[in-house]
Design an enzyme around this catalytic site. Structure first.
Site, mmCIF file in Angstrom:
data_model
loop_
_atom_site.group_PDB
_atom_site.id
_atom_site.type_symbol
_atom_site.label_atom_id
_atom_site.label_comp_id
_atom_site.label_asym_id
_atom_site.label_seq_id
_atom_site.Cartn_x
_atom_site.Cartn_y
_atom_site.Cartn_z
ATOM 1 N N ASP A 456 -12.520 -62.638 26.788
ATOM 2 C CA ASP A 456 -12.988 -61.580 27.641
ATOM 3 C C ASP A 456 -13.038 -60.334 26.762
ATOM 4 O OD1 ASP A 456 -13.680 -60.570 30.097
ATOM 5 O OD2 ASP A 456 -11.649 -59.848 30.471
ATOM 6 N N ASP A 660 -7.289 -61.271 30.861
ATOM 7 C CA ASP A 660 -6.110 -60.520 31.269
ATOM 8 C C ASP A 660 -5.432 -61.155 32.470
ATOM 9 O OD1 ASP A 660 -7.796 -59.879 33.294
ATOM 10 O OD2 ASP A 660 -8.145 -57.831 32.630
#
Ligand code: ATP
Ligand code: CU1
Length: 775
Positions: A456, A660
């Site tokens: 990401d 995350d």
């Protein structure tokens, strides 16, 4: 569905593990069970409408073992238990240490009797001087009886092999102890028979023949040696096994044992840290470790949180900030109100997570378990066949017995059963020390097969703390333009309701400028695009080009490309259908990211960047992070991230996803392995299989290397175990006899067996010193 952990007693080898598993699997309502031989525990998932913990325990009892439920952590009951706080966790290490101590006593006592027994048994063959009472041929009976007397205490000391072994035979689920028990019993029985023959020969005054019988057929010292050597092996194994948990032990030791309790009247007293209750006020002095999780209520300080987050710079803490157990108070004295105690603290959860991971089974262990499950009956069969073939080929009963006893005691299924759990235990412990938490053994095994790592962008490659860098009001059609401050005020009003990191950047900047947010109505967040709202009569919007397109608002593409090419994310602001300004926000690439991506490349892993940001910004960030421009997937709507991971998988890749863990949960769950990064003190990341405590991408490479090292270690051990048994058993059976006239002694077989399981555990212990080579 209920999930319950049990302590299992009476397991001595890999076969036991399979028997317990089978027994529990057959309980109606049980959907999955995994038994850990190493820690003597078992995890069961069952339908609580169909059965309960008691039925499971009694099923285990019926199989000849014992089980007791362990109070589960992480369920509602934990931490609120009546005994205030929760008792310190009973560590498997402590159990193993106690077992090793007991083994040592048994071993020393056995050796004391074995030495004279061995001297008498072997001495006359090797021409060692014997005391006068035994030296004469006429005294062969005295010699034999003395040997028997010396053997009896050894048999008694090692009675556990006989009890467990014959019990398992009675349950028709023979274990390794059954092999040892049968082998030793056969030796003793044959020797006792020889004793009677001797008595008969002496009665007929055949003194010389009696001596020959004693030399050829007495096996007392052999039985004693086999038992003692097996105990040597068990002792060494227990000792090594107790070292496998040292990493977890280290974590447990991080929390201080005592806390300073501040009473409502202000007086201070020192109490046991495990007795602290929620809501109590504790004082922490400079240099001390914090005993529980809590909120600072008085004073301020800097706290070294490196034990939890790896962040070496102490964090400033003042009233209202959260502090965590096992972190170290550096500078000031402060008071905290306990918010999470006992098994609820973050540290306890980390320890629990690592221990739970150990209760799971790596897929690679299944094959070994299958082999171990049929191992003992197969060996019993081979021993029987050996005996018959020897006799049929014209061998003496002694020779046939020697060969089949050697087969029984050389075979070792423990190496098979121990290889995986020991390596997983050491591996996950080592991981925890490095700040890499594996939630299950399967993740540890799958990670090394990965060829693609999807990263990401925000918060993974970059810091995830974007900051406003340019505020550019745009000239409207009537020639007017907002001031920077007016634009910020509008932005602030809009973004106040958004939780997006970009919105936070705007709010932080507004704070610095002392802007107070106005309120808006009809606030709407459009995922992957931006936000819209009404402010009085005005329609206002903030977002990316896609949002402006959908609202039919014109903008200068050139400005956007210029900003994006610098790696900035341009946010467009519109009022009543017209563009009023652009605010550029930039997020720094973490200084460690480029090196980590290089390290991954060196490991043969392709890094792919996945982001909702626009393609030009994404490419600029990719360039500074060292990611191939072809490996950038930009403009992805949050809900589509999972689909992109799936597409990579369909293209034949094994994919690890790093995110995350907050808005990437579906993608993390979809990936073969999901890694949540930067968890720090918040380890309850959904969807992830691996929790990276630090926010450093290098941990991805480290985790991968660790996974490779663990699986390599397991494969070495399994190979060694299979190789050892497939060489050892035929040798013991006497395949070399026709060629060399040589037969393997059962004593040598017992020594080889003990060594083999020690080898396996020792090899796995090497993982304790695992170091990443790439970073
Ligand atoms: N609250 C918001 N205010 C302004 N723009 C927004 C907002 N939310 C989203 N956007 C726009 O939508 C784009 C995509 O957002 P999204 O949350 O999907 O990804 P991201 O956070 O930018 O990046 P990543 O996917 O790497 O986490 C953003 O880059 C931004 O341009
Ligand atoms: Cu063994």
């Amino acid at each position: 569905m209920a999930h319950q952990k049990f302590d299992v007693g009476g397991m001595t080898c890999a076969a036991c593990q399979t028997h317990v598993e089978h027994a529990v699997e057959n309980v109606p309502g049980v959907s999955s069970v995994s038994v850990n031989l190493l820690s003597g525990s078992m995890a069961v998932d069952y339908n609580d409408a169909a059965c309960d913990a008691d039925t499971i325990c009694s099923a285990v009892d019926r199989a000849g073992y014992s089980a007791a439920p362990i109070a589960a952590a992480g369920t509602g009951a934990a931490g609120t238990s009546a005994s205030a706080g929760t008792a310190p966790m009973e560590s498997p290490t402590k159990k193993l240490e106690a077992a090793a101590r007991a083994m040592k006593t048994r071993l020393i006592a056995s050796i004391i009797f074995l030495i004279p027994l061995f001297y008498l048994g072997m001495g006359h063959m090797l021409g060692w001087p014997l005391p006068a009472v035994f030296a004469d041929h006429a005294h062969s009976m005295t010699l034999a009886l003395t040997e028997l007397m010396l053997l009896l205490p050894i048999l008694y000391m090692n009675r556990a092999y006989f009890i467990n072994g014959f019990k398992s035979l009675a349950h028709r689920a023979p274990t390794m102890d059954a092999l040892i028990a049968i082998g030793a019993t056969a030796s003793v029985a044959w020797s006792v028979y020889a004793l009677f023959v001797m008595a008969d020969q002496l009665a007929r005054a055949q003194v010389h023949m009696a001596m020959m019988t004693a030399m050829d057929n007495l096996y007392f010292e052999s039985a004693g040696t086999i038992l003692t050597l097996v105990t040597v092996g068990k002792y060494l194994e227990c000792r090594s096994k107790s070292k496998t948990g040292s990493a977890i032990e280290g974590l447990i030791d991080l929390a201080p044992k005592q806390a300073h309790l501040v009473s409502p009247d202000g007086s201070e007293s020192t109490v046991d840290a495990t007795l602290v209750q929620m809501g109590q006020i504790l004082r922490v002095k400079p240099g001390e470790s914090i005993p529980v999780d809590g909120v600072v209520v008085e004073g301020s300080t800097a706290v070294d949180e490196s034990a939890l987050t790896g962040e070496s710079i102490p964090q400033e803490k003042t009233v209202g900030d959260t502090v965590y157990a096992a972190t170290i108070n550096r500078t000031g004295s402060f008071d905290l109100r306990a918010t999470r105690v006992g098994s609820d603290t973050n540290l306890s959860k980390i320890i629990q997570l690592v221990e739970d991971a150990n209760a799971t089974k790596a897929p690679i262990a299944r094959l070994a378990d299958k082999v171990a499950g049929v191992f003992v009956p197969v060996v019993l069969g081979i021993a029987a066949v050996t005996f018959i073939v020897w006799l049929a080929a014209g061998g003496s009963i002694t020779q046939a017995l020697t060969a089949s006893v050697a087969v029984l005691v050389i075979s070792c299924p423990c190496a098979l059963g121990l290889a995986t759990p020991v390596a997983i235990m050491v591996g996950t412990g080592r991981g925890a020390e490095m700040g890499v938490l594996f939630k299950n053994a399967e993740a540890l095994e799958t990670l090394q097969k990965v060829d693609t790592v999807v990263l990401d962008k925000t918060g993974t490659i970059t810091r995830g703390k974007p900051a406003v860098v340019d505020i550019m009001p745009q000239v409207r059609s009537d020639g007017s333009a907002m001031t920077q401050k007016q634009l910020m005020k509008l932005a602030c009003a809009l973004e106040r309701g958004s939780e997006h990191p970009l919105a936070e950047a705007i709010m932080d900047h507004a704070d610095k400028l002392g802007i107070v947010a106005r309120s808006v109505e009809d606030f709407r967040a459009i995922p992957g695009q931006g936000v819209t709202a009404h402010e009085g009569q005005n329609v206002i919007a903030a977002g990316n080009a896609r949002l402006m397109d959908s609202l039919g608002i014109a903008y200068s593409n050139e400005t956007l490309v210029t900003l994006s090419a610098q790696g900035k994310t341009p946010l467009l602001f519109a009022k009543n259908g017209e563009l009023v300004g652009i605010i550029a926000v930039a997020d720094e690439v973490k200084p460690t990211s480029p090196e980590a991506i290089r390290a991954l490349a060196n490991l043969g892993i392709r890094s792919v960047m996945l982001t909702g940001d626009n393609a030009v910004t994404a490419q600029a960030i990719a360039r500074s992070a060292g990611i191939d421009s072809a490996a950038v997937i930009a403009g992805v709507m949050p809900a589509d991230k999972e689909r992109h991971v799936h597409e990579l998988q369909r293209a034949g890749h094994r994919v690890a996803m790093v995110g995350d863990g907050i808005n990437d949960s579906p993608a993390l769950a979809r990936a073969d392995v999901g890694l949540a990064i930067g968890a720090g003190a918040d380890i309850a990341k959904e969807g992830a299989d691996v929790i990276l405590m630090h926010s450093d991408l290098a941990d991805v490479a480290r985790a991968l290397e660790l996974s490779r090292a663990v699986i390599r270690n397991i494969k070495q051990d399994l190979f060694w175990a299979l190789f050892y048994n497939s060489m050892g058993i035929p040798l013991a059976a006497g395949v070399l006899y026709p060629l060399l006239g040589w037969q393997l002694s059962p004593m040598f077989g017992a020594a080889a067996m003990s060594l083999s399981s020690v080898c396996v555990v020792t090899n796995a212990l090497r993982l304790r010193r695992f170091r990443s080579r790439s970073c």
